[in-house]
Design an enzyme around this catalytic site. Structure first.
Site, short mmCIF file in Angstrom:
data_model
loop_
_atom_site.label_atom_id
_atom_site.label_comp_id
_atom_site.label_asym_id
_atom_site.label_seq_id
_atom_site.Cartn_x
_atom_site.Cartn_y
_atom_site.Cartn_z
N TRP A 22 67.36 61.90 33.87
CA TRP A 22 68.17 63.03 33.39
C TRP A 22 67.33 64.26 33.10
CZ3 TRP A 22 65.96 64.27 28.88
CH2 TRP A 22 65.30 63.24 28.19
N ASN A 23 66.00 64.14 33.00
CA ASN A 23 65.25 65.29 32.47
C ASN A 23 65.04 66.40 33.50
OD1 ASN A 23 63.35 63.71 33.83
ND2 ASN A 23 61.69 64.27 32.46
N LYS B 286 71.57 57.43 43.10
CA LYS B 286 72.21 57.03 41.85
C LYS B 286 71.61 57.88 40.73
CE LYS B 286 71.32 54.59 38.52
NZ LYS B 286 71.86 55.60 37.59
N PRO B 287 72.34 58.92 40.31
CA PRO B 287 71.81 59.79 39.26
C PRO B 287 71.91 59.12 37.89
CG PRO B 287 74.01 60.51 39.89
CD PRO B 287 73.68 59.33 40.77
N GLY C 198 61.61 57.54 36.72
CA GLY C 198 62.16 57.16 35.42
C GLY C 198 61.11 56.47 34.59
N SER C 199 61.56 55.65 33.66
CA SER C 199 60.62 55.02 32.73
C SER C 199 59.81 53.92 33.42
CB SER C 199 61.40 54.42 31.56
OG SER C 199 62.28 53.42 32.04
N GLU D 69 57.78 57.04 40.36
CA GLU D 69 57.25 58.14 39.52
C GLU D 69 57.64 57.80 38.09
OE1 GLU D 69 55.40 60.51 40.55
OE2 GLU D 69 55.71 60.59 42.70
N LEU D 70 56.67 57.36 37.29
CA LEU D 70 57.01 56.74 36.00
C LEU D 70 56.48 57.56 34.82
CD1 LEU D 70 56.26 53.08 37.16
CD2 LEU D 70 58.40 54.37 37.32
N CYS E 90 57.64 64.24 31.88
CA CYS E 90 56.69 63.15 32.11
C CYS E 90 55.24 63.60 32.04
CB CYS E 90 56.96 62.51 33.47
SG CYS E 90 56.99 63.71 34.80
N GLU F 53 54.99 57.14 24.85
CA GLU F 53 55.38 58.42 25.46
C GLU F 53 56.34 59.11 24.47
OE1 GLU F 53 57.70 58.17 29.08
OE2 GLU F 53 56.72 59.94 29.88
P1 NAD Z 1 65.18 55.49 32.68
O1 NAD Z 1 64.17 54.61 33.29
O2 NAD Z 1 65.92 55.01 31.51
O3 NAD Z 1 66.30 55.87 33.76
C1 NAD Z 1 65.94 56.40 35.01
C2 NAD Z 1 67.02 56.04 36.00
O4 NAD Z 1 67.04 54.62 36.14
C3 NAD Z 1 68.43 56.45 35.57
O5 NAD Z 1 69.16 56.84 36.70
C4 NAD Z 1 68.99 55.16 35.02
O6 NAD Z 1 70.39 55.10 35.10
C5 NAD Z 1 68.36 54.17 35.97
N1 NAD Z 1 68.33 52.79 35.47
C6 NAD Z 1 68.14 52.35 34.21
N2 NAD Z 1 68.20 51.00 34.19
C7 NAD Z 1 68.41 50.59 35.46
C8 NAD Z 1 68.56 49.33 36.10
N3 NAD Z 1 68.51 48.19 35.41
N4 NAD Z 1 68.77 49.30 37.44
C9 NAD Z 1 68.83 50.44 38.16
N5 NAD Z 1 68.70 51.66 37.61
C10 NAD Z 1 68.49 51.73 36.28
O7 NAD Z 1 64.45 56.89 32.40
P2 NAD Z 1 65.08 58.21 31.77
O8 NAD Z 1 65.24 58.03 30.31
O9 NAD Z 1 66.26 58.65 32.55
O10 NAD Z 1 63.92 59.26 32.08
C11 NAD Z 1 62.81 59.40 31.27
C12 NAD Z 1 61.62 58.68 31.85
O11 NAD Z 1 61.41 59.12 33.18
C13 NAD Z 1 60.34 58.98 31.12
O12 NAD Z 1 59.60 57.81 30.97
C14 NAD Z 1 59.64 59.95 32.03
O13 NAD Z 1 58.25 60.00 31.87
C15 NAD Z 1 60.04 59.46 33.36
N6 NAD Z 1 59.91 60.52 34.36
C16 NAD Z 1 58.86 60.45 35.24
C17 NAD Z 1 58.68 61.48 36.16
C18 NAD Z 1 57.55 61.44 37.15
O14 NAD Z 1 57.58 62.24 38.07
N7 NAD Z 1 56.58 60.58 36.99
C19 NAD Z 1 59.56 62.56 36.18
C20 NAD Z 1 60.62 62.59 35.27
C21 NAD Z 1 60.78 61.55 34.36
#
Ligand code: NAD
Length: 483
Positions: A156-157, A180-181, A234-235, A256-257, A290, A387
């Site tokens: 979402w960020n 899948k957003p 994501g995370s 990309e975590l 991130c 983080e």
């Molecule tokens: P998140 O991991 O909670 O969610 C990311 C995505 O994964 C969302 O679309 C979410 O719906 C999906 N998701 C969650 N559980 C899932 C599952 N079991 N199966 C499939 N999809 C699932 O992360 P967030 O809170 O949305 O974003 C913040 C994190 O993203 C932070 O850790 C940040 O550092 C990281 N991030 C990394 C980068 C990068 O380029 N390295 C960029 C932006 C954000």
């Protein structure tokens, strides 16, 4: 409450499958985190819908891959033009669902258009090779072919840029895409899908599956043999789960975590530059980034001066609704984010940290958190290994170069790292020794279309942006032709 737009068609509240809206039986509210009011009610799609989207993408792939690169490049460039033409509406959608300041939302939309235009040009240079003859009777050469259906799971960020960096690369190379957003911010991905159709991208090439609970759709994507690639941002926790889940079907994967960026300031650094960059590296997007500076290591000789100046700058930041043009820091994305910041600050205070600014939520009702600077931080505190992902700058004091290098690298994350010094040899030494995929040396300006971006260690796999990023979406095939 809705979102006031010049083109209301862009506020798509259904999924997008095979070039048309896809409704679900259930719906969920999208809240503006600045007001906590619902701005839209979106279809909550499930595993069956994900299956339909994958099937549509697989069917569309059979013809999309046969287009010439020039044709695909031209459609992608038209998509970029439509994004520019609708940028004011897109920025309002983005700010309304995410909370970020309108200026930052506009910047992100501009980046999307710029990146698509760059992909459109770069794709024309995606060539194979003719190899030197091994014998007179055979020629060997390589061709690059799109990998197939690519799935994109995004956070979402940066909900627009994270979708475009993946979907744009996939689509221009001849893959088709199922996105899948995040459940917090599906609206901007859906608006971008609508614009892709207006640009002439054929049905089924770009599909968007919004859902409230991501696991079912995520499982369907990971289990499908028709999905040949997953690109996830994501995370680290979810990235590791998806990495394992994709093993069964042996998908190509880019991850990309999360990060835990060190920001090292030596006593010979230009203090004005270091402080300005510190504000940018910690408070951009309300710290929900991130590559955000998670641990500021400041040399003992300038620690107090740096802390005073940083606290002074931070006290001038204006927090508020992202749609208000004077806002510099928007709200946190949800209540859980506020709770996490409070726990980190409580832990730090109980172990000896002091607060120079902020330190609390603005009030009990809203999602605003006061921009915060914490001093006297120690490695024993939870904020050292966690983080932070919010507007909280943590200052640690150091004296020796070898000691600060060890601490900077004392993390399993390896996304971004920053170093500030007036000594070019030290900058080079540190840039080479810091364990991160992206280094800012006297700079926090670390994004460019042509610059590879990605993490090492547990911050990820693969690279986005950069001259070779399209290679993530193709197979290199060797052809051996007997004459
Ligand atoms: P998140 O991991 O909670 O969610 C990311 C995505 O994964 C969302 O679309 C979410 O719906 C999906 N998701 C969650 N559980 C899932 C599952 N079991 N199966 C499939 N999809 C699932 O992360 P967030 O809170 O949305 O974003 C913040 C994190 O993203 C932070 O850790 C940040 O550092 C990281 N991030 C990394 C980068 C990068 O380029 N390295 C960029 C932006 C954000």
């Amino acid at each position: 409450m809705s979102i006031s737009l010049a083109n209301p068609e862009l506020l798509l509240q259904e999924g997008w499958i095979d070039g048309r809206p896809a409704s679900g039986e259930r719906r969920f509210d999208i809240l503006n985190p600045a007001t906590l009011e619902s701005v839209a009610t979106v279809s909550d799609l499930g595993a069956g819908d994900a299956g339909r989207a994958i099937a549509a993408a697989a069917e569309a792939f059979t013809t999309w891959k046969t287009l010439s690169m020039q044709e695909r490049s031209s459609l992608i460039a038209d998509w970029a033009t439509l994004i520019d033409d609708n940028s004011a509406d897109l920025a309002r959608i983005l700010s309304s669902e995410n909370g970020k300041p309108l200026s930052e939302a506009s910047g992100e939309i501009g980046q999307c258009a710029s990146l698509l235009r760059w992909y459109a040009q770069e794709a024309l240079r995606l060539t194979g090779a003719t190899l030197p003859w091994q014998s007179a009777g055979q020629r060997n050469f390589t061709i690059k072919q799109p990998i197939g259906v690519a799935a994109c799971i995004t956070p979402w960020n940066f909900p627009a840029a994270a979708v475009i960096v993946k979907a744009g690369a996939a689509i221009v190379t001849g893959c088709t895409c199922v996105a899948k957003p995040s459940e917090e911010t599906p609206l901007i991905a859906l608006a971008l899908a609508r614009l892709s159709k207006m640009a002439g991208v054929p049905d089924g090439v770009f599909n968007v599956v919004p859902c409230r609970n991501p696991a079912a759709v995520g499982d369907a994507i990971c289990a499908s043999p028709d999905v040949r690639m997953l690109s996830f941002t994501g995370s680290t926790k979810v990235g590791k789960q998806l990495y394992s889940a994709c093993g069964e079907t042996l998908k190509r994967i880019t991850l990309e975590l999360g990060g835990n960026a060190p920001f090292v300031v030596f006593d010979d650094a230009d203090l004005d530059t270091a402080v300005a960059c510190a504000v940018n590296a910690r408070f951009y997007n309300g710290g929900q980034i991130c590559v955000g500076a998670n641990r500021f290591f400041v040399h003992d000789a300038i620690y107090d001066a740096f802390a005073d100046r940083l606290a002074g700058k931070v006290s001038q930041l204006t927090i508020g609704n992202g749609l208000d043009p004077s806002t510099q820091i928007g709200p946190m994305i949800n209540r859980a984010a506020i709770g996490r910041l409070e726990r980190l600050i409580d832990d730090s205070m109980s172990k000896g940290a002091t607060i120079l600014n902020g330190g609390t939520r603005r009030d009990d009702e809203s999602l605003f958190f006061l921009p915060t600077v914490l001093s006297n931080m120690q490695p024993t505190m939870a904020a050292y290994t966690t983080e932070i992902f919010g507007p909280v700058a943590c200052l640690y004091r150091f004296e020796r170069e070898d000691d600060v290098l060890q601490k900077a690298n004392d993390t399993q994350a390896g996304l971004a790292a920053y170093v500030f010094s007036g000594n070019p040899r030290r900058l080079l030494r540190f840039s080479e020794a810091l364990e991160a995929g992206v280094i800012g040396a006297n700079s926090t300006n670390i994004f460019s279309n042509d610059l590879p971006f990605g993490g090492i260690k547990q911050s990820g796999l693969g690279r986005e942006h950069g001259l070779h990023c399209l290679d993530e979406y193709v197979e290199t095939k060797s052809v051996c032709l007997g004459l």
